[in-house]
Scaffold this motif. Sequence first.
Motif, PDB file in Angstrom:
ATOM      1  N   LYS A  51      12.013  28.356 -76.875  1.00 45.39           N
ATOM      2  CA  LYS A  51      11.391  27.888 -75.630  1.00 45.39           C
ATOM      3  C   LYS A  51      11.051  29.024 -74.668  1.00 45.39           C
ATOM      4  O   LYS A  51      10.191  28.863 -73.785  1.00 45.39           O
ATOM      5  CB  LYS A  51      12.308  26.880 -74.924  1.00 45.39           C
ATOM      6  N   ASP A  52      11.713  30.169 -74.810  1.00 42.33           N
ATOM      7  CA  ASP A  52      11.458  31.296 -73.906  1.00 42.33           C
ATOM      8  C   ASP A  52      10.433  32.287 -74.439  1.00 42.33           C
ATOM      9  O   ASP A  52      10.131  33.276 -73.775  1.00 42.33           O
ATOM     10  CB  ASP A  52      12.776  32.039 -73.629  1.00 42.33           C
ATOM     11  N   ASP A  53       9.906  32.011 -75.631  1.00 39.63           N
ATOM     12  CA  ASP A  53       8.949  32.925 -76.252  1.00 39.63           C
ATOM     13  C   ASP A  53       7.528  32.558 -75.835  1.00 39.63           C
ATOM     14  O   ASP A  53       6.775  31.920 -76.570  1.00 39.63           O
ATOM     15  CB  ASP A  53       9.090  32.875 -77.780  1.00 39.63           C
ATOM     16  N   GLU A  54       7.153  32.994 -74.626  1.00 40.15           N
ATOM     17  CA  GLU A  54       5.848  32.622 -74.081  1.00 40.15           C
ATOM     18  C   GLU A  54       4.698  33.123 -74.944  1.00 40.15           C
ATOM     19  O   GLU A  54       3.685  32.429 -75.121  1.00 40.15           O
ATOM     20  CB  GLU A  54       5.695  33.151 -72.656  1.00 40.15           C
ATOM     21  N   ALA A  55       4.840  34.305 -75.501  1.00 43.64           N
ATOM     22  CA  ALA A  55       3.760  34.886 -76.309  1.00 43.64           C
ATOM     23  C   ALA A  55       3.457  34.017 -77.534  1.00 43.64           C
ATOM     24  O   ALA A  55       2.287  33.716 -77.817  1.00 43.64           O
ATOM     25  CB  ALA A  55       4.133  36.300 -76.745  1.00 43.64           C
ATOM     26  N   ARG A  56       4.495  33.611 -78.257  1.00 45.55           N
ATOM     27  CA  ARG A  56       4.280  32.790 -79.453  1.00 45.55           C
ATOM     28  C   ARG A  56       3.774  31.391 -79.079  1.00 45.55           C
ATOM     29  O   ARG A  56       2.926  30.828 -79.778  1.00 45.55           O
ATOM     30  CB  ARG A  56       5.566  32.669 -80.273  1.00 45.55           C
ATOM     31  N   ILE A  57       4.292  30.842 -77.985  1.00 46.28           N
ATOM     32  CA  ILE A  57       3.844  29.525 -77.541  1.00 46.28           C
ATOM     33  C   ILE A  57       2.368  29.575 -77.156  1.00 46.28           C
ATOM     34  O   ILE A  57       1.583  28.694 -77.528  1.00 46.28           O
ATOM     35  CB  ILE A  57       4.706  29.018 -76.359  1.00 46.28           C
ATOM     36  N   LYS A  62      -3.075  27.289 -79.313  1.00 46.04           N
ATOM     37  CA  LYS A  62      -4.499  27.338 -79.647  1.00 46.04           C
ATOM     38  C   LYS A  62      -4.827  26.442 -80.845  1.00 46.04           C
ATOM     39  O   LYS A  62      -5.952  25.931 -80.970  1.00 46.04           O
ATOM     40  CB  LYS A  62      -4.922  28.777 -79.953  1.00 46.04           C
ATOM     41  N   ASP A  63      -3.856  26.259 -81.732  1.00 43.11           N
ATOM     42  CA  ASP A  63      -4.089  25.470 -82.944  1.00 43.11           C
ATOM     43  C   ASP A  63      -3.558  24.043 -82.836  1.00 43.11           C
ATOM     44  O   ASP A  63      -3.533  23.312 -83.828  1.00 43.11           O
ATOM     45  CB  ASP A  63      -3.426  26.156 -84.152  1.00 43.11           C
ATOM     46  N   ALA A  64      -3.125  23.659 -81.649  1.00 40.91           N
ATOM     47  CA  ALA A  64      -2.598  22.314 -81.445  1.00 40.91           C
ATOM     48  C   ALA A  64      -3.653  21.449 -80.760  1.00 40.91           C
ATOM     49  O   ALA A  64      -4.248  21.858 -79.765  1.00 40.91           O
ATOM     50  CB  ALA A  64      -1.335  22.357 -80.594  1.00 40.91           C
ATOM     51  N   ASP A  65      -3.886  20.265 -81.304  1.00 37.04           N
ATOM     52  CA  ASP A  65      -4.855  19.341 -80.720  1.00 37.04           C
ATOM     53  C   ASP A  65      -4.133  18.055 -80.330  1.00 37.04           C
ATOM     54  O   ASP A  65      -3.540  17.386 -81.190  1.00 37.04           O
ATOM     55  CB  ASP A  65      -5.961  19.036 -81.727  1.00 37.04           C
ATOM     56  N   VAL A  66      -4.130  17.740 -79.053  1.00 37.38           N
ATOM     57  CA  VAL A  66      -3.483  16.526 -78.552  1.00 37.38           C
ATOM     58  C   VAL A  66      -4.548  15.583 -78.035  1.00 37.38           C
ATOM     59  O   VAL A  66      -5.366  15.951 -77.192  1.00 37.38           O
ATOM     60  CB  VAL A  66      -2.481  16.844 -77.421  1.00 37.38           C
ATOM     61  N   THR A  67      -4.564  14.373 -78.566  1.00 34.25           N
ATOM     62  CA  THR A  67      -5.529  13.368 -78.123  1.00 34.25           C
ATOM     63  C   THR A  67      -4.815  12.049 -77.862  1.00 34.25           C
ATOM     64  O   THR A  67      -3.676  11.849 -78.284  1.00 34.25           O
ATOM     65  CB  THR A  67      -6.636  13.141 -79.176  1.00 34.25           C
ATOM     66  N   ILE A  68      -5.511  11.179 -77.170  1.00 31.94           N
ATOM     67  CA  ILE A  68      -4.953   9.866 -76.825  1.00 31.94           C
ATOM     68  C   ILE A  68      -5.879   8.774 -77.332  1.00 31.94           C
ATOM     69  O   ILE A  68      -7.102   8.893 -77.246  1.00 31.94           O
ATOM     70  CB  ILE A  68      -4.797   9.731 -75.298  1.00 31.94           C
ATOM     71  N   ARG A 107      -0.465  24.294 -69.928  1.00 28.98           N
ATOM     72  CA  ARG A 107      -0.997  23.391 -68.907  1.00 28.98           C
ATOM     73  C   ARG A 107      -2.524  23.304 -68.984  1.00 28.98           C
ATOM     74  O   ARG A 107      -3.098  22.221 -68.876  1.00 28.98           O
ATOM     75  CB  ARG A 107      -0.560  23.843 -67.513  1.00 28.98           C
ATOM     76  N   SER A 108      -3.188  24.436 -69.161  1.00 31.39           N
ATOM     77  CA  SER A 108      -4.650  24.421 -69.208  1.00 31.39           C
ATOM     78  C   SER A 108      -5.156  23.686 -70.450  1.00 31.39           C
ATOM     79  O   SER A 108      -6.254  23.125 -70.435  1.00 31.39           O
ATOM     80  CB  SER A 108      -5.199  25.848 -69.172  1.00 31.39           C
ATOM     81  N   LYS A 109      -4.365  23.697 -71.516  1.00 31.86           N
ATOM     82  CA  LYS A 109      -4.743  23.009 -72.748  1.00 31.86           C
ATOM     83  C   LYS A 109      -4.962  21.518 -72.485  1.00 31.86           C
ATOM     84  O   LYS A 109      -5.861  20.889 -73.053  1.00 31.86           O
ATOM     85  CB  LYS A 109      -3.643  23.199 -73.795  1.00 31.86           C
ATOM     86  N   LEU A 110      -4.133  20.949 -71.606  1.00 31.10           N
ATOM     87  CA  LEU A 110      -4.161  19.497 -71.395  1.00 31.10           C
ATOM     88  C   LEU A 110      -4.913  19.055 -70.135  1.00 31.10           C
ATOM     89  O   LEU A 110      -5.253  17.884 -70.003  1.00 31.10           O
ATOM     90  CB  LEU A 110      -2.726  18.967 -71.323  1.00 31.10           C
TER      91      LEU A 110
END
Length: 221
Positions: A51-57, A62-68, A107-110
């Motif tokens: 959870k503290d690894d900001e670089a890897r997160i 970039k490869d995660a797609d969240v839709t509703i 945050r910007s992703k969503l």
Amino acid sequence: MSMNIAIDGPAGAGKSTIAKRVAKEMGYIYVDTGAMYRSLALYFIRLGIDKDDEARISEAVKDADVTIKYVNGEQQVLLNDENVTGLIRTEEVGNMASASSVYSSVRSKLLDLQRNLAASNDVIMDGRDIGTCVLPNAQVKVFLTASVDTRADRRYKELVEKGENPDLDKIKKDIEERDYRDSHRENAPLRQADDATLVDSSNMSIEEVVDAIINLCKDKM
């Protein structure tokens, strides 16, 4: 013009429960932003990212797609086309969501998805920064809270009903830590918007809270 209701507040305040009830009563779309963050959190956990690894997160998001999507009026959350609605309500996912949501890349992703939904629909949206950041022009803003003890007790009972054997002291500690992280993060910290109405549900029933918010909406119509 669409009608937007923003409900902010700390973890365990009952935002989702209340928002769903108000949405049903008002005929609005309920947007659970927390579920979106939890979906990304699940993605990070599956990848074994700390959870503290900001670089890897920031790279992984970039490869995660969240839709509703909505099935029979119920919100379903998809993570890379997988319905994860039933997988994101664990304490592990919740803690990862709280930690990873402080990062601007997450945050910007969503943000665009949330704003696009609100621009074209009557929505009620709950989260940590809806009235202050996501929907600053929402016609109705509510800051829903309750005491730490009340929120911990509610979560404890919820887990017991699911057949689990939770530790009340640990739940309370987790809530206190989440409150601190959410209110002290650099990006869009949890705070009550200047024009939001404070609702403390510590000694209120669900029905009383729902009625109070619906009355606020009627005043704006």
